[in-house]
Motif scaffolding. Structure first.
Motif, mmCIF file in Angstrom:
data_model
loop_
_atom_site.group_PDB
_atom_site.id
_atom_site.type_symbol
_atom_site.label_atom_id
_atom_site.label_comp_id
_atom_site.label_asym_id
_atom_site.label_seq_id
_atom_site.Cartn_x
_atom_site.Cartn_y
_atom_site.Cartn_z
ATOM 1 N N LEU A 279 60.089 66.563 27.483
ATOM 2 C CA LEU A 279 60.755 66.495 28.789
ATOM 3 C C LEU A 279 61.572 65.220 28.932
ATOM 4 O O LEU A 279 62.690 65.232 29.465
ATOM 5 N N GLU A 280 61.026 64.093 28.452
ATOM 6 C CA GLU A 280 61.768 62.834 28.519
ATOM 7 C C GLU A 280 63.025 62.903 27.655
ATOM 8 O O GLU A 280 64.096 62.426 28.058
ATOM 9 N N ALA A 281 62.906 63.499 26.473
ATOM 10 C CA ALA A 281 64.064 63.609 25.585
ATOM 11 C C ALA A 281 65.139 64.516 26.197
ATOM 12 O O ALA A 281 66.339 64.195 26.165
ATOM 13 N N LEU A 282 64.721 65.634 26.761
ATOM 14 C CA LEU A 282 65.685 66.535 27.399
ATOM 15 C C LEU A 282 66.332 65.881 28.618
ATOM 16 O O LEU A 282 67.532 66.043 28.861
ATOM 17 N N GLY A 283 65.534 65.118 29.377
ATOM 18 C CA GLY A 283 66.089 64.418 30.528
ATOM 19 C C GLY A 283 67.124 63.388 30.123
ATOM 20 O O GLY A 283 68.147 63.207 30.804
ATOM 21 N N LEU A 284 66.884 62.715 29.006
ATOM 22 C CA LEU A 284 67.839 61.724 28.508
ATOM 23 C C LEU A 284 69.138 62.395 28.071
ATOM 24 O O LEU A 284 70.238 61.915 28.364
ATOM 25 N N LEU A 285 69.019 63.524 27.372
ATOM 26 C CA LEU A 285 70.208 64.278 26.964
ATOM 27 C C LEU A 285 70.995 64.757 28.173
ATOM 28 O O LEU A 285 72.231 64.682 28.198
ATOM 29 N N MET A 286 70.282 65.258 29.176
ATOM 30 C CA MET A 286 70.933 65.741 30.388
ATOM 31 C C MET A 286 71.707 64.624 31.079
ATOM 32 O O MET A 286 72.842 64.813 31.531
ATOM 33 N N ASP A 287 71.109 63.435 31.128
ATOM 34 C CA ASP A 287 71.740 62.308 31.804
ATOM 35 C C ASP A 287 72.971 61.809 31.049
ATOM 36 O O ASP A 287 74.008 61.534 31.655
ATOM 37 N N LYS A 288 72.863 61.705 29.737
ATOM 38 C CA LYS A 288 73.954 61.119 28.954
ATOM 39 C C LYS A 288 75.121 62.075 28.744
ATOM 40 O O LYS A 288 76.261 61.640 28.568
ATOM 41 N N PHE A 289 74.827 63.375 28.761
ATOM 42 C CA PHE A 289 75.900 64.351 28.528
ATOM 43 C C PHE A 289 76.262 65.138 29.785
ATOM 44 O O PHE A 289 76.974 66.144 29.711
ATOM 45 N N SER A 290 75.741 64.675 30.932
ATOM 46 C CA SER A 290 76.061 65.287 32.234
ATOM 47 C C SER A 290 75.839 66.795 32.235
ATOM 48 O O SER A 290 76.681 67.576 32.687
ATOM 49 N N LEU A 291 74.699 67.220 31.701
ATOM 50 C CA LEU A 291 74.363 68.636 31.643
ATOM 51 C C LEU A 291 73.784 69.080 32.978
ATOM 52 O O LEU A 291 73.083 68.327 33.658
ATOM 53 N N SER A 292 74.070 70.306 33.374
ATOM 54 C CA SER A 292 73.594 70.793 34.672
ATOM 55 C C SER A 292 73.411 72.304 34.649
ATOM 56 O O SER A 292 73.895 72.994 33.741
ATOM 57 N N GLY A 293 72.694 72.789 35.674
ATOM 58 C CA GLY A 293 72.501 74.224 35.822
ATOM 59 C C GLY A 293 71.362 74.767 34.996
ATOM 60 O O GLY A 293 71.003 74.219 33.947
ATOM 61 N N GLY A 294 70.765 75.859 35.446
ATOM 62 C CA GLY A 294 69.750 76.578 34.691
ATOM 63 C C GLY A 294 68.592 75.705 34.258
ATOM 64 O O GLY A 294 67.891 75.099 35.062
ATOM 65 N N LEU A 295 68.390 75.641 32.934
ATOM 66 C CA LEU A 295 67.296 74.882 32.338
ATOM 67 C C LEU A 295 67.334 73.417 32.751
ATOM 68 O O LEU A 295 66.299 72.812 33.044
ATOM 69 N N TRP A 296 68.540 72.851 32.808
ATOM 70 C CA TRP A 296 68.676 71.416 33.076
ATOM 71 C C TRP A 296 68.286 71.077 34.515
ATOM 72 O O TRP A 296 67.785 69.985 34.772
ATOM 73 N N ARG A 297 68.503 71.996 35.435
ATOM 74 C CA ARG A 297 68.064 71.763 36.808
ATOM 75 C C ARG A 297 66.536 71.684 36.865
ATOM 76 O O ARG A 297 65.963 70.851 37.574
ATOM 77 N N TRP A 298 65.887 72.557 36.099
ATOM 78 C CA TRP A 298 64.424 72.545 36.035
ATOM 79 C C TRP A 298 63.928 71.265 35.374
ATOM 80 O O TRP A 298 62.963 70.642 35.854
ATOM 81 N N VAL A 299 64.554 70.856 34.261
ATOM 82 C CA VAL A 299 64.170 69.620 33.565
ATOM 83 C C VAL A 299 64.308 68.425 34.492
ATOM 84 O O VAL A 299 63.440 67.544 34.542
ATOM 85 N N ASP A 300 65.404 68.387 35.254
ATOM 86 C CA ASP A 300 65.632 67.289 36.181
ATOM 87 C C ASP A 300 64.542 67.236 37.249
ATOM 88 O O ASP A 300 64.023 66.164 37.584
ATOM 89 N N GLY A 301 64.175 68.389 37.778
ATOM 90 C CA GLY A 301 63.148 68.433 38.803
ATOM 91 C C GLY A 301 61.793 67.994 38.281
ATOM 92 O O GLY A 301 61.064 67.251 38.951
ATOM 93 N N VAL A 302 61.442 68.434 37.069
ATOM 94 C CA VAL A 302 60.153 68.058 36.484
ATOM 95 C C VAL A 302 60.117 66.563 36.193
ATOM 96 O O VAL A 302 59.123 65.881 36.463
ATOM 97 N N ASN A 303 61.207 66.020 35.639
ATOM 98 C CA ASN A 303 61.248 64.591 35.319
ATOM 99 C C ASN A 303 61.164 63.728 36.574
ATOM 100 O O ASN A 303 60.605 62.627 36.543
ATOM 101 N N ASP A 304 61.723 64.208 37.676
ATOM 102 C CA ASP A 304 61.650 63.457 38.921
ATOM 103 C C ASP A 304 60.215 63.319 39.418
ATOM 104 O O ASP A 304 59.891 62.380 40.159
ATOM 105 N N ASN A 305 59.352 64.258 39.026
ATOM 106 C CA ASN A 305 57.953 64.237 39.467
ATOM 107 C C ASN A 305 56.995 64.003 38.298
ATOM 108 O O ASN A 305 55.813 64.332 38.392
ATOM 109 N N LEU A 306 57.521 63.427 37.207
ATOM 110 C CA LEU A 306 56.707 63.259 36.008
ATOM 111 C C LEU A 306 55.554 62.280 36.227
ATOM 112 O O LEU A 306 54.520 62.372 35.575
ATOM 113 N N GLY A 307 55.739 61.332 37.155
ATOM 114 C CA GLY A 307 54.666 60.385 37.424
ATOM 115 C C GLY A 307 53.406 61.069 37.896
ATOM 116 O O GLY A 307 52.286 60.705 37.497
ATOM 117 N N ASP A 308 53.545 62.087 38.739
ATOM 118 C CA ASP A 308 52.378 62.803 39.246
ATOM 119 C C ASP A 308 51.676 63.600 38.149
ATOM 120 O O ASP A 308 50.502 63.947 38.290
#
Length: 339
Positions: A279-308
């Protein structure tokens, strides 16, 4: 279990006592510095709670548990893994707090570039380390599974297989097993993990330090906040480390227990490290390559709550230990003959 662990291991007792003293000393420092200001005492409590909370972030739990499990597989009793990781991780917060205190509000603007660069480095190190630990534990799991099958068939155990020291896979990934050979090696791992400043807890402590600096507070008073943060985080990370060592203490009493428990908890360690690191690796890819939609929206949401997710990971490890203990008793594996 915890009391027995401390009473039978002087090093563990000494470390735990030192951490309790460190927490008391940090609070004593806070009282001496801020006893006339209820607001600053409240800020001190917030910094300490930040440390307690940050210790159960998913990347902390996964890294500490995977390394503890790997080192115990090699016959070590690594009581210092959690403490060294926390010291390395919090070193970044302490150094940044000093920098903020020394240059006051001016550095807040200049810190943005370091936040971006450090975020990339810290997340990349965290993801790669967890994935490497997942790989190392998967290799160990393969050997443990084969040995447990031999045990159930009444065959002799392969000593090399259990330690995951032989075979082409072990040769190919030998460097993975050398990543952390001693507890103090986790200091550097924790330091690199902390480069990102991407957690609300770290940012909160830095914010407290910055706000205090702009009101003319001395650097020694400002350092109370990172001291409380560090002492709280080190205490919880070390307790997590102790729980893992204690659980393995039961498992290592008999060869069949060691194999059975290793099989269940190593599988859990692999899954946790793969999920969190992935999840951290996918989140980093999403951030650096400005990926969005579908899977990436889910990855972003999970990473935002990864602390919990850290609380879930702790519960998962405890649940796996409990289930493996109950199933082991029900199956009567203690009666198996080890040859």
């Amino acid at each position: 279990m915890f009391r027995t662990l401390l009473s039978n291991n002087p090093r563990a007792l000494a470390l735990f006592s030192a951490l309790i003293f460190a927490n008391l000393a940090a609070w004593g420092w806070a009282f001496l510095a801020f006893h006339q200001s209820p607001a600053l005492m409240a800020a001190s409590l917030l910094a300490w709670c930040y440390g307690l909370r940050h210790a159960v972030d998913a990347d902390h739990i996964a890294a500490i548990d995977n390394v503890t499990r790997k080192m115990m597989q090699r016959g070590q009793r690594p009581f210092g893994v959690g403490a060294w990781f926390s010291l390395g991780h919090s070193s970044i917060v302490v150094l940044a707090s000093i920098a903020i205190a020394a240059t006051a509000a001016a550095i807040k603007e200049d810190l943005a570039w370091f936040h971006d660069a450090g975020g990339t480095i810290g997340t990349a190190v965290s993801a790669l380390f967890l994935l490497a630990m997942a790989l190392a534990n998967f290799i160990i799991l393969r050997g443990v599974w084969r040995n447990f099958r031999r045990l159930k068939r009444g065959e002799a155990l392969d000593k090399n297989d259990d330690a995951a020291t032989g075979g082409a896979m072990s040769w190919l990934f030998r460097s993975v097993f050398r990543l952390v050979g001693k507890s103090w090696h986790m200091y550097l791992v924790g330091f690199l993990f902390g480069l990102g400043f991407d957690t609300a807890t770290e940012i909160g402590v830095l914010g407290i330090s910055a706000a205090s600096a702009t009101h003319g507070m001395s650097i020694w008073s400002i350092l109370v906040f990172p001291a409380l943060f560090t002492s709280g985080m080190a205490l919880i990370d070390t307790l997590d480390n102790f729980i893992m060592v204690g659980a393995y203490g039961w498992a290592f009493n008999k060869p069949q227990r060691k194999l059975y428990y290793n099989m269940t908890i190593t599988g859990t360690s692999v899954v946790v490290a793969l999920v969190i690191g992935g999840l951290e690796a996918l989140g980093l890819l999403m951030d650096k390559f400005s990926l969005s939609g579908g899977l990436w929206r889910w990855v972003d949401g999970v990473n935002d709550n990864l602390g919990d997710a850290g609380f879930v990971v702790v519960g998962l490890f405890l649940l796996c230990w409990l289930l493996s203990f109950v199933n082991y008793r029900l199956k009567g594996y203690d009666a198996l003959v080890v040859s």
